[in-house]
Design a protein around this motif. Structure first.
Motif, PDB file in Angstrom:
ATOM      1  N   SER A  76     -37.976 -10.428  -3.578  1.00 52.11           N
ATOM      2  CA  SER A  76     -38.141  -9.270  -2.859  1.00 52.11           C
ATOM      3  C   SER A  76     -37.573  -9.375  -1.364  1.00 52.11           C
ATOM      4  CB  SER A  76     -39.026  -8.414  -2.799  1.00 52.11           C
ATOM      5  OG  SER A  76     -40.238  -9.101  -2.329  1.00 52.11           O
ATOM      6  N   LEU A  77     -37.870 -10.778  -0.613  1.00 49.28           N
ATOM      7  CA  LEU A  77     -37.769 -10.829   0.523  1.00 49.28           C
ATOM      8  C   LEU A  77     -36.461 -11.623   0.772  1.00 49.28           C
ATOM      9  CD1 LEU A  77     -41.322 -11.825   2.020  1.00 49.28           C
ATOM     10  CD2 LEU A  77     -40.068  -9.592   1.886  1.00 49.28           C
ATOM     11  N   VAL A  78     -35.971 -12.075  -0.127  1.00 46.11           N
ATOM     12  CA  VAL A  78     -34.507 -12.793   0.003  1.00 46.11           C
ATOM     13  C   VAL A  78     -33.658 -11.984   0.779  1.00 46.11           C
ATOM     14  CG1 VAL A  78     -32.779 -13.889  -1.325  1.00 46.11           C
ATOM     15  CG2 VAL A  78     -34.648 -14.388  -2.100  1.00 46.11           C
ATOM     16  N   GLY A  79     -33.538 -10.494   0.355  1.00 46.83           N
ATOM     17  CA  GLY A  79     -32.591  -9.709   1.304  1.00 46.83           C
ATOM     18  C   GLY A  79     -32.964  -9.829   2.616  1.00 46.83           C
ATOM     19  N   LEU A  80     -34.355  -9.833   2.907  1.00 50.94           N
ATOM     20  CA  LEU A  80     -34.823  -9.928   4.214  1.00 50.94           C
ATOM     21  C   LEU A  80     -34.346 -10.956   5.021  1.00 50.94           C
ATOM     22  CD1 LEU A  80     -36.392  -7.850   5.831  1.00 50.94           C
ATOM     23  CD2 LEU A  80     -38.222  -9.726   5.828  1.00 50.94           C
ATOM     24  N   PHE A  81     -34.491 -12.297   4.234  1.00 53.70           N
ATOM     25  CA  PHE A  81     -34.033 -13.560   4.772  1.00 53.70           C
ATOM     26  C   PHE A  81     -32.542 -13.615   5.328  1.00 53.70           C
ATOM     27  CE2 PHE A  81     -37.908 -15.316   2.379  1.00 53.70           C
ATOM     28  CZ  PHE A  81     -38.387 -14.957   3.463  1.00 53.70           C
TER      29      PHE A  81
ATOM     30  N   VAL B 267     -28.322  -8.569  -4.551  1.00 51.98           N
ATOM     31  CA  VAL B 267     -26.827  -8.529  -4.814  1.00 51.98           C
ATOM     32  C   VAL B 267     -26.215  -7.302  -3.887  1.00 51.98           C
ATOM     33  CG1 VAL B 267     -24.993  -7.686  -6.189  1.00 51.98           C
ATOM     34  CG2 VAL B 267     -26.907  -9.316  -7.081  1.00 51.98           C
ATOM     35  N   VAL B 268     -26.800  -6.218  -3.590  1.00 51.52           N
ATOM     36  CA  VAL B 268     -26.433  -5.203  -2.633  1.00 51.52           C
ATOM     37  C   VAL B 268     -26.608  -5.823  -1.207  1.00 51.52           C
ATOM     38  CG1 VAL B 268     -26.853  -2.839  -1.746  1.00 51.52           C
ATOM     39  CG2 VAL B 268     -27.158  -3.227  -4.256  1.00 51.52           C
ATOM     40  N   THR B 269     -27.527  -6.356  -0.859  1.00 53.77           N
ATOM     41  CA  THR B 269     -27.384  -6.790   0.555  1.00 53.77           C
ATOM     42  C   THR B 269     -26.454  -7.687   0.780  1.00 53.77           C
ATOM     43  OG1 THR B 269     -30.018  -6.929   0.256  1.00 53.77           O
ATOM     44  CG2 THR B 269     -29.184  -7.970   1.994  1.00 53.77           C
ATOM     45  N   ALA B 270     -26.119  -8.865  -0.097  1.00 57.19           N
ATOM     46  CA  ALA B 270     -25.397  -9.847   0.063  1.00 57.19           C
ATOM     47  C   ALA B 270     -23.783  -9.064  -0.002  1.00 57.19           C
ATOM     48  CB  ALA B 270     -25.075 -10.726  -1.142  1.00 57.19           C
ATOM     49  N   ALA B 271     -23.532  -8.132  -0.797  1.00 61.56           N
ATOM     50  CA  ALA B 271     -22.355  -7.425  -0.773  1.00 61.56           C
ATOM     51  C   ALA B 271     -22.117  -6.867   0.454  1.00 61.56           C
ATOM     52  CB  ALA B 271     -22.283  -6.563  -1.911  1.00 61.56           C
ATOM     53  N   TRP B 272     -23.118  -5.988   1.042  1.00 62.15           N
ATOM     54  CA  TRP B 272     -23.137  -5.197   2.219  1.00 62.15           C
ATOM     55  C   TRP B 272     -22.814  -6.210   3.450  1.00 62.15           C
ATOM     56  CZ3 TRP B 272     -22.007  -1.151   4.835  1.00 62.15           C
ATOM     57  CH2 TRP B 272     -22.661  -0.943   6.059  1.00 62.15           C
ATOM     58  N   LEU B 273     -23.540  -7.357   3.557  1.00 58.54           N
ATOM     59  CA  LEU B 273     -23.459  -8.359   4.647  1.00 58.54           C
ATOM     60  C   LEU B 273     -22.031  -8.963   4.500  1.00 58.54           C
ATOM     61  CD1 LEU B 273     -26.510 -10.449   4.622  1.00 58.54           C
ATOM     62  CD2 LEU B 273     -26.015  -8.772   6.174  1.00 58.54           C
ATOM     63  N   LEU B 274     -21.204  -9.138   3.372  1.00 59.95           N
ATOM     64  CA  LEU B 274     -20.064  -9.491   3.304  1.00 59.95           C
ATOM     65  C   LEU B 274     -19.102  -8.496   3.806  1.00 59.95           C
ATOM     66  CD1 LEU B 274     -19.242 -11.096  -0.030  1.00 59.95           C
ATOM     67  CD2 LEU B 274     -18.570 -11.883   2.181  1.00 59.95           C
TER      68      LEU B 274
END
Lengths: 190, 365
Positions: free
Chosen positions: B171-176, B351-358
């Motif tokens: 759950s915290l991976v997105g935050l990191f 996944v969503v966080t990673a996509a958004w950051l990209l």
């Protein structure tokens, strides 16, 4: 034998499986009570027992009392009606003679074993002289010795007082075994 | 004054002030507050009888009374218990509950002083590592008690840990990913930034709302509190793993539970609610849309400490309120929730966080 299976129609769906709407509803309720009781008008059901006592209805069958006449003499004429009707055999009466011919008898001994009593109220109904009542409002008795529950005539006599502050009617408790056990006889002697 | 510059002495002072002064105190008071708050929810008055002469303090003395009672109570150890494990099990729980505080900052650094016991670079990972040890307290207690209920409780807490520990970490991976760091001080400092000029603080709850829900749920499970109190399950297995404990050992379990509540709340505040950050409070004073109210630096630090304490106490309150709101999850429901719902959600969040950051990096090169 056929088993009767009742199928419960459980709510299923995304919102139910998501739990959060239900938790939110629950939190609203608990927080509502919390805020009302901590910050608002406290609305609690607690009765703080020794200081506050539950008000009982006048017809509530509490501990017995023996009523007295206007001149202070005990009303009981030792007719044994209550002792006879008592299903728990908790009343013990020994009669004595009175010079007053309209009464003739009075109880020298009138014991009620309150631990044996089933609080049915039959003694009150049986009494022809309205000499015994159960309207003291005392709903609980707590003593540390068995014999404290054997209430004697004078302890049962109509000498209960009402505490103005708490509206708690209390008969004087037998403080010692000597005070609680023997029947004092000198009611007639002025 | 030279001795005060020694980092070990500084750390000891901070431990004394933060852990003894705030954490233990809050944890102890919570033991009473839980009972008072629960009775408010249930329209009762709650404990108010402990007294010193005429002084009752609305039940405040129950804290002292409970402590005294625990000290003087007989400490029983079952005949066939594993004495060593039985003795050390409560301290595993307390240790795990206390070590969290090593990395939690109470305020922004002021001058050369940090308000954090130690700022290790692995930060949150340390917290994960140590809080997971807390389950050993339950398992060892249950295993060593030689009691069937205790064994059941220990088994349940193990299985429960397997269900929540995975999505707790995920759950915290997105935050990191958003912050690019796991260091706690950096995570909190980043939440002092703002969106849209100076309007919305960049708190974790706004950047990672789903992560907050997952993390909060996982932390409730880690606390073994309602709705995840299957290891204790009063109505089913009486008290679960600590059924054989009495006296002060039992109290250590209780204290550990309440200290963990404070620690968990502090962790949630630190990661998702800005830690010590007060909205629109900058080091130089309150700043909102170009309007500035200058404040001395010491006052700012004080405000931050108070804000951190208040936020933490709020979450303690929320955790306790939840206990009197929701029923216990059945055991299969916990497993199902952990593996079938929370784990996919946590992965989705990553996944969503990673996509958004990209996408964000492409749009703002």
């Amino acid at each position: 034998m056929e088993l009767k299976v009742k199928t419960v129609d459980r709510q299923r769906g995304v919102m139910v499986e998501f739990y959060l709407p239900a938790i939110w509803e629950g939190l609203r309720l608990t927080v509502h009570h919390f805020v009302r009781n901590i910050f608002g008008k406290r609305d609690v059901v607690t009765i703080q027992y020794p200081e506050e006592v539950r008000r009982v209805a006048p017809r509530y069958r509490g501990r017995h009392r023996l009523t007295v006449r206007e001149d202070g003499f005990i009303k009981c004429v030792a007719c044994y009606m209550c002792e006879t009707v008592c299903p728990a055999h908790c009343i013990h009466i020994e009669a004595g003679e009175v010079e007053d011919k309209s009464v003739e008898k009075y109880p020298v001994v009138f014991d009620i074993d309150e631990l044996r009593c089933v609080f049915c109220g039959l003694c009150v109904e049986a009494c022809p002289k309205d000499a015994i009542r159960m309207d003291t409002g005392i709903i609980a008795m707590a003593y540390s010795a068995r014999n404290r529950f054997e209430f004697t005539r004078d302890l049962l006599k109509d000498s209960y007082h009402e505490n103005e502050k708490t509206k708690y009617r209390a008969l004087p408790n037998p403080r010692s075994d000597a005070e609680a056990l023997p029947n004092s006889v000198g009611v007639l002697a002025k | 004054m030279d001795i005060l510059l020694n980092p070990i002495v500084q750390a000891l002072i901070k431990i004394a002030v933060f852990v003894l002064g705030f954490v233990m105190l809050t944890g102890t008071v919570l033991t009473l507050m839980e009972r008072k708050w629960m009775s408010a929810v249930q329209d009762r008055i709650g404990p108010n009888r402990a007294n010193a002469g005429k002084f009752r303090g609305r039940g405040l003395l129950h804290i002292a009374a409970d402590g005294l009672k625990s000290v003087f109570k007989e400490d029983t150890i079952p005949a066939d218990a594993d004495r060593l494990l039985f003795t050390i099990a409560p301290f595993f729980s307390l240790l795990a509950a206390l070590v969290v505080w090593a990395v939690i900052p109470f305020a922004a650094p002021l001058g050369g002083v940090t308000f954090q016991i130690t700022d290790v670079n692995i930060g949150i990972l340390l917290v994960f590592a140590v809080t997971s040890l807390g389950v050993y307290g339950a398992v060892l207690a249950g295993y060593s008690s030689n009691n069937k209920y205790a064994t059941l409780g220990a088994t349940r807490s193990t299985a429960q840990m397997l269900s929540y520990e995975i999505f707790l970490g995920l759950s915290l991976v997105g935050l990191f990913m958003v912050n690019g760091t796991v260091t706690v001080s950096a995570l909190v400092a980043n939440q002092g930034q703002y969106w849209f000029g100076d309007v919305i603080p960049k708190w974790g709850i706004f950047t990672q709302p789903l992560a907050f829900l997952l993390f909060f749920t996982a932390m409730l499970a880690e606390l073994k509190r309602v709705p995840f109190d299957a290891p204790e399950g009063e109505s089913e297995i009486i008290a679960g793993y600590f059924i054989e404990y009495s006296g002060m050992r039992w109290s250590v379990f209780m204290l550990a539970e309440y200290v963990s509540i404070v620690g968990t709340s502090a962790l949630i505040v630190t990661l998702f609610f800005g830690g010590y950050q007060v909205p629109w409070l900058q080091p130089q004073g309150f700043q909102f849309l170009g309007w500035l109210l200058p404040l001395p630096a010491v006052l700012v630090t004080l405000l931050q400490i108070v804000a951190f304490g208040a936020k933490t106490v709020f979450f303690c309150w929320l955790v306790i309120m939840l206990r009197w709101t929701v029923p216990r999850f059945r055991f299969d429901q916990i497993m199902e929730l952990g593996w079938k719902k929370m784990l996919p959600l946590a992965l989705l969040n990553v996944v969503v966080t990673a996509a958004w950051l990209l996408v964000y990096d492409r749009l703002n090169p």
